[in-house]
Scaffold this motif. Sequence first.
Motif: not given
Length: 187
Positions: A82-96
């Motif tokens: 997984i690329n960094g940009k996609d990972l960041n978005a998924l981590v944020r979605a999980a956090w939210f």
Amino acid sequence: MTTLAQLRKAALALPETEEGTHFGIAAFSVRGKGFASVTKDGYVQLRLPRDEAEAAVAAHPGGELLTRGAAPIGFRVPLADINGKDLNALVRAAWFGRAPKRLAASLAEAEAAADGSADGASAHEGDLPGGIGRPATRALFGAGLTTLERVAGRTEAELLALHGVGPKAVRILKQTLAERGLALRSP
């Protein structure tokens, strides 16, 4: 290819995130609720609502639904796939998805304020210089650092640890602080 260090930086940039272990694996939680972890065999596991988990599987064919019993509870994918940009978005979605509603709302409000004006700083709150860029402004607002006075209470290392704050943003912040007779806290 994404690394555990990148996951750590993305997760810890979010308010009240704590790093620990869960069954011997690196795990990240917000107020005691886990939202991301990395298995010993290099899979990142993210707690996501069903619709977001299914969208993640569709976008990342190497991933799979994370289930408990028969119920989907998230998404897992090899960290290296997984690329960094996609990972960041998924981590944020999980956090939210796992953060208390008020905490999530305050971060969303801070980010909206950071995006609210052309120079990246909120016209209603804060005095951060626009030249630091939107990612840095969002990161600082998300961490509750909406004014230069609050920024001055942090060390350079603490600022650089925020996802979105880089050396250029720190340099501009230090210059602006100096112009106002302030400085970053010493380590």
